[in-house]
Design a protein around this motif. Sequence first.
Motif, PDB file in Angstrom:
ATOM      1  N   LEU A   1      37.979   6.492 -26.603  1.00  0.00           N
ATOM      2  CA  LEU A   1      38.066   6.079 -25.190  1.00  0.00           C
ATOM      3  C   LEU A   1      37.386   5.018 -24.558  1.00  0.00           C
ATOM      4  CD1 LEU A   1      38.162   9.970 -23.611  1.00  0.00           C
ATOM      5  CD2 LEU A   1      40.191   8.259 -24.405  1.00  0.00           C
ATOM      6  N   PRO A   2      37.829   4.234 -23.498  1.00  0.00           N
ATOM      7  CA  PRO A   2      36.891   3.203 -22.882  1.00  0.00           C
ATOM      8  C   PRO A   2      35.809   3.852 -22.049  1.00  0.00           C
ATOM      9  CG  PRO A   2      38.932   3.356 -21.718  1.00  0.00           C
ATOM     10  CD  PRO A   2      39.122   4.325 -23.070  1.00  0.00           C
ATOM     11  N   VAL A   3      34.726   3.033 -22.011  1.00  0.00           N
ATOM     12  CA  VAL A   3      33.560   3.545 -21.119  1.00  0.00           C
ATOM     13  C   VAL A   3      33.408   2.786 -20.151  1.00  0.00           C
ATOM     14  CG1 VAL A   3      31.114   4.278 -21.368  1.00  0.00           C
ATOM     15  CG2 VAL A   3      32.565   4.975 -23.217  1.00  0.00           C
ATOM     16  N   HIS A   4      33.031   3.308 -18.990  1.00  0.00           N
ATOM     17  CA  HIS A   4      32.681   2.512 -17.823  1.00  0.00           C
ATOM     18  C   HIS A   4      31.387   2.928 -17.028  1.00  0.00           C
ATOM     19  CE1 HIS A   4      33.184   0.201 -14.089  1.00  0.00           C
ATOM     20  NE2 HIS A   4      33.054   1.225 -13.410  1.00  0.00           N
ATOM     21  N   LEU A   5      30.560   2.031 -16.857  1.00  0.00           N
ATOM     22  CA  LEU A   5      29.261   2.244 -16.077  1.00  0.00           C
ATOM     23  C   LEU A   5      29.396   2.187 -14.675  1.00  0.00           C
ATOM     24  CD1 LEU A   5      26.222   3.132 -15.918  1.00  0.00           C
ATOM     25  CD2 LEU A   5      25.855   0.538 -16.392  1.00  0.00           C
TER      26      LEU A   5
ATOM     27  N   ILE B   1      36.004   2.913  -8.438  1.00  0.00           N
ATOM     28  CA  ILE B   1      36.383   2.390  -9.984  1.00  0.00           C
ATOM     29  C   ILE B   1      37.731   1.844  -9.697  1.00  0.00           C
ATOM     30  CG2 ILE B   1      37.227   3.205 -12.094  1.00  0.00           C
ATOM     31  CD1 ILE B   1      34.947   5.530 -11.511  1.00  0.00           C
ATOM     32  N   SER B   2      37.941   0.794 -10.411  1.00  0.00           N
ATOM     33  CA  SER B   2      38.992  -0.155 -10.674  1.00  0.00           C
ATOM     34  C   SER B   2      39.870   0.368 -11.746  1.00  0.00           C
ATOM     35  CB  SER B   2      39.061  -1.728 -10.537  1.00  0.00           C
ATOM     36  OG  SER B   2      40.208  -2.149 -10.591  1.00  0.00           O
ATOM     37  N   TRP B   3      40.413   1.660 -11.422  1.00  0.00           N
ATOM     38  CA  TRP B   3      41.182   2.269 -12.644  1.00  0.00           C
ATOM     39  C   TRP B   3      42.170   1.407 -13.645  1.00  0.00           C
ATOM     40  CZ3 TRP B   3      39.811   6.940 -14.562  1.00  0.00           C
ATOM     41  CH2 TRP B   3      40.702   7.625 -15.410  1.00  0.00           C
ATOM     42  N   GLU B   4      42.965   0.702 -13.103  1.00  0.00           N
ATOM     43  CA  GLU B   4      43.815  -0.086 -13.635  1.00  0.00           C
ATOM     44  C   GLU B   4      43.280  -1.143 -14.508  1.00  0.00           C
ATOM     45  OE1 GLU B   4      44.107   0.813 -10.406  1.00  0.00           O
ATOM     46  OE2 GLU B   4      45.858   1.943 -10.494  1.00  0.00           O
TER      47      GLU B   4
ATOM     48  N   ARG C   1      49.454   9.040 -20.742  1.00  0.00           N
ATOM     49  CA  ARG C   1      48.466   9.238 -19.621  1.00  0.00           C
ATOM     50  C   ARG C   1      47.591   8.018 -19.889  1.00  0.00           C
ATOM     51  NH1 ARG C   1      48.134  12.766 -15.644  1.00  0.00           N
ATOM     52  NH2 ARG C   1      46.066  13.327 -16.327  1.00  0.00           N
ATOM     53  N   SER C   2      46.718   7.856 -18.795  1.00  0.00           N
ATOM     54  CA  SER C   2      45.514   7.025 -18.818  1.00  0.00           C
ATOM     55  C   SER C   2      44.375   7.693 -18.908  1.00  0.00           C
ATOM     56  CB  SER C   2      45.547   6.057 -17.717  1.00  0.00           C
ATOM     57  OG  SER C   2      45.715   6.679 -16.592  1.00  0.00           O
ATOM     58  N   ALA C   3      43.337   7.185 -19.569  1.00  0.00           N
ATOM     59  CA  ALA C   3      41.911   8.048 -19.676  1.00  0.00           C
ATOM     60  C   ALA C   3      40.761   6.906 -19.651  1.00  0.00           C
ATOM     61  CB  ALA C   3      41.798   8.528 -20.906  1.00  0.00           C
ATOM     62  N   LEU C   4      39.467   7.508 -19.116  1.00  0.00           N
ATOM     63  CA  LEU C   4      38.287   6.779 -19.087  1.00  0.00           C
ATOM     64  C   LEU C   4      37.231   7.892 -18.921  1.00  0.00           C
ATOM     65  CD1 LEU C   4      37.194   3.930 -18.344  1.00  0.00           C
ATOM     66  CD2 LEU C   4      37.491   4.423 -15.922  1.00  0.00           C
TER      67      LEU C   4
ATOM     68  N   GLY D   1      43.768   5.045  -3.776  1.00  0.00           N
ATOM     69  CA  GLY D   1      44.723   6.116  -3.897  1.00  0.00           C
ATOM     70  C   GLY D   1      44.906   6.909  -5.126  1.00  0.00           C
ATOM     71  N   ARG D   2      44.685   6.467  -6.193  1.00  0.00           N
ATOM     72  CA  ARG D   2      44.998   6.857  -7.340  1.00  0.00           C
ATOM     73  C   ARG D   2      44.169   7.936  -7.535  1.00  0.00           C
ATOM     74  NH1 ARG D   2      46.912   6.148 -12.664  1.00  0.00           N
ATOM     75  NH2 ARG D   2      47.617   4.118 -12.417  1.00  0.00           N
ATOM     76  N   SER D   3      44.758   9.244  -8.006  1.00  0.00           N
ATOM     77  CA  SER D   3      44.160  10.451  -8.243  1.00  0.00           C
ATOM     78  C   SER D   3      43.994  10.764  -9.765  1.00  0.00           C
ATOM     79  CB  SER D   3      45.305  11.626  -7.915  1.00  0.00           C
ATOM     80  OG  SER D   3      44.762  12.850  -8.206  1.00  0.00           O
TER      81      SER D   3
END
Length: 141
Positions: free
Chosen positions: A56-60, A130-133, A105-108, A11-13
Amino acid sequence: MSLSNIVLASGRSIELSDLRTSSTYGSMLEGYPCKPINDMKVTGAVRTAERDFPTLPVHLVPPSREYPDQTGGAFGPVEVLPAVRCVGVFGSTAIDPDHDPVLYRSALVVVWFQPTADVPSGESAVLGDISWEEVARDHEL
Protein backbone atom coordinates in the motif's frame (compact mmCIF):
# COMPACT_ATOMS: atom_id res chain seq x y z
CA MET A 1 -16.41 -3.27 9.20
CA SER A 2 -14.77 0.10 9.57
CA LEU A 3 -13.53 1.60 12.82
CA SER A 4 -14.46 5.10 11.73
CA ASN A 5 -15.63 7.18 8.79
CA ILE A 6 -13.94 10.46 7.90
CA VAL A 7 -14.98 13.08 5.39
CA LEU A 8 -12.06 14.83 3.73
CA ALA A 9 -12.13 18.51 2.76
CA SER A 10 -12.67 17.37 -0.83
CA GLY A 11 -15.93 15.70 0.26
CA ARG A 12 -14.59 12.16 -0.22
CA SER A 13 -15.58 9.71 2.49
CA ILE A 14 -12.85 7.34 3.70
CA GLU A 15 -13.08 4.40 6.10
CA LEU A 16 -10.53 3.52 8.76
CA SER A 17 -9.97 -0.25 8.87
CA ASP A 18 -6.79 -0.53 10.96
CA LEU A 19 -5.38 1.88 13.56
CA ARG A 20 -2.10 1.58 15.43
CA THR A 21 -1.23 4.12 18.08
CA SER A 22 1.74 4.58 20.36
CA SER A 23 3.29 7.22 22.55
CA THR A 24 5.51 9.54 20.55
CA TYR A 25 8.12 9.66 23.31
CA GLY A 26 7.33 6.39 25.12
CA SER A 27 10.64 4.76 24.21
CA MET A 28 12.79 7.81 24.90
CA LEU A 29 14.95 6.94 27.89
CA GLU A 30 17.29 9.91 27.92
CA GLY A 31 17.83 13.21 26.20
CA TYR A 32 15.10 15.65 25.32
CA PRO A 33 12.74 16.16 22.39
CA CYS A 34 14.52 18.23 19.76
CA LYS A 35 14.56 18.53 15.98
CA PRO A 36 17.07 15.71 15.28
CA ILE A 37 15.20 13.29 17.58
CA ASN A 38 11.82 14.28 16.16
CA ASP A 39 13.02 13.92 12.57
CA MET A 40 14.17 10.38 13.42
CA LYS A 41 10.81 9.59 15.06
CA VAL A 42 8.84 10.84 12.05
CA THR A 43 11.07 9.03 9.53
CA GLY A 44 10.96 5.87 11.64
CA ALA A 45 7.16 5.95 11.77
CA VAL A 46 6.98 6.19 7.96
CA ARG A 47 9.51 3.37 7.49
CA THR A 48 7.63 1.14 9.92
CA ALA A 49 4.37 1.77 8.04
CA GLU A 50 6.07 0.97 4.72
CA ARG A 51 7.45 -2.26 6.19
CA ASP A 52 4.14 -3.28 7.81
CA PHE A 53 2.05 -2.54 4.69
CA PRO A 54 4.40 -3.15 1.73
CA THR A 55 1.65 -3.31 -0.92
CA LEU A 56 0.00 0.00 0.00
CA PRO A 57 1.12 3.59 -0.53
CA VAL A 58 2.13 5.47 2.63
CA HIS A 59 1.43 9.15 3.22
CA LEU A 60 2.79 11.33 6.05
CA VAL A 61 0.71 14.19 7.41
CA PRO A 62 3.50 16.53 8.56
CA PRO A 63 3.19 16.90 12.33
CA SER A 64 2.91 20.17 14.16
CA ARG A 65 5.97 21.09 16.20
CA GLU A 66 5.89 23.23 19.33
CA TYR A 67 8.76 25.09 20.94
CA PRO A 68 7.84 25.49 24.61
CA ASP A 69 11.33 26.47 25.72
CA GLN A 70 14.02 28.08 23.58
CA THR A 71 16.75 26.81 25.86
CA GLY A 72 18.19 23.46 25.07
CA GLY A 73 21.27 21.39 25.06
CA ALA A 74 23.74 20.31 22.43
CA PHE A 75 21.00 19.44 19.91
CA GLY A 76 19.25 22.79 19.93
CA PRO A 77 16.01 24.05 21.46
CA VAL A 78 13.28 21.82 22.83
CA GLU A 79 10.86 20.81 20.06
CA VAL A 80 7.77 18.77 20.89
CA LEU A 81 5.60 16.65 18.60
CA PRO A 82 2.00 15.73 19.48
CA ALA A 83 1.85 12.98 22.12
CA VAL A 84 0.38 10.14 20.02
CA ARG A 85 1.84 8.59 16.88
CA CYS A 86 -0.84 7.06 14.62
CA VAL A 87 -0.73 4.75 11.62
CA GLY A 88 -4.05 4.09 9.94
CA VAL A 89 -5.16 2.06 6.94
CA PHE A 90 -7.93 3.80 5.02
CA GLY A 91 -10.11 2.73 2.13
CA SER A 92 -12.55 4.45 -0.19
CA THR A 93 -14.21 4.11 -3.54
CA ALA A 94 -12.03 3.76 -6.64
CA ILE A 95 -10.20 6.86 -7.84
CA ASP A 96 -10.16 6.00 -11.53
CA PRO A 97 -13.67 6.49 -12.95
CA ASP A 98 -12.95 3.76 -15.54
CA HIS A 99 -12.58 1.15 -12.78
CA ASP A 100 -15.65 -0.93 -12.00
CA PRO A 101 -16.89 0.36 -8.59
CA VAL A 102 -17.84 -3.19 -7.58
CA LEU A 103 -14.39 -4.63 -8.33
CA TYR A 104 -12.11 -1.76 -7.27
CA ARG A 105 -11.40 0.25 -4.13
CA SER A 106 -8.70 2.76 -3.27
CA ALA A 107 -6.43 2.46 -0.24
CA LEU A 108 -3.84 4.46 1.65
CA VAL A 109 -1.78 4.09 4.81
CA VAL A 110 -1.54 7.39 6.67
CA VAL A 111 1.01 8.30 9.35
CA TRP A 112 0.11 11.24 11.58
CA PHE A 113 0.63 12.61 15.08
CA GLN A 114 -2.17 13.90 17.32
CA PRO A 115 -2.46 15.17 20.91
CA THR A 116 -4.80 12.44 22.21
CA ALA A 117 -5.46 8.74 21.60
CA ASP A 118 -8.95 9.39 20.20
CA VAL A 119 -10.02 7.62 17.02
CA PRO A 120 -10.49 10.25 14.30
CA SER A 121 -13.98 10.56 12.87
CA GLY A 122 -16.25 12.93 11.01
CA GLU A 123 -14.38 15.94 9.68
CA SER A 124 -10.89 15.39 11.10
CA ALA A 125 -8.76 18.51 11.40
CA VAL A 126 -5.55 16.47 11.12
CA LEU A 127 -6.60 14.23 8.21
CA GLY A 128 -9.06 16.45 6.36
CA ASP A 129 -6.58 18.00 3.94
CA ILE A 130 -5.31 14.71 2.49
CA SER A 131 -5.45 14.88 -1.31
CA TRP A 132 -6.73 11.32 -1.70
CA GLU A 133 -6.72 11.26 -5.49
CA GLU A 134 -3.00 12.16 -5.54
CA VAL A 135 -1.67 9.82 -2.84
CA ALA A 136 -4.00 6.79 -2.63
CA ARG A 137 -3.97 3.90 -5.09
CA ASP A 138 -6.70 1.75 -6.61
CA HIS A 139 -6.59 -2.01 -6.20
CA GLU A 140 -8.73 -4.83 -7.46
CA LEU A 141 -10.74 -6.73 -4.85
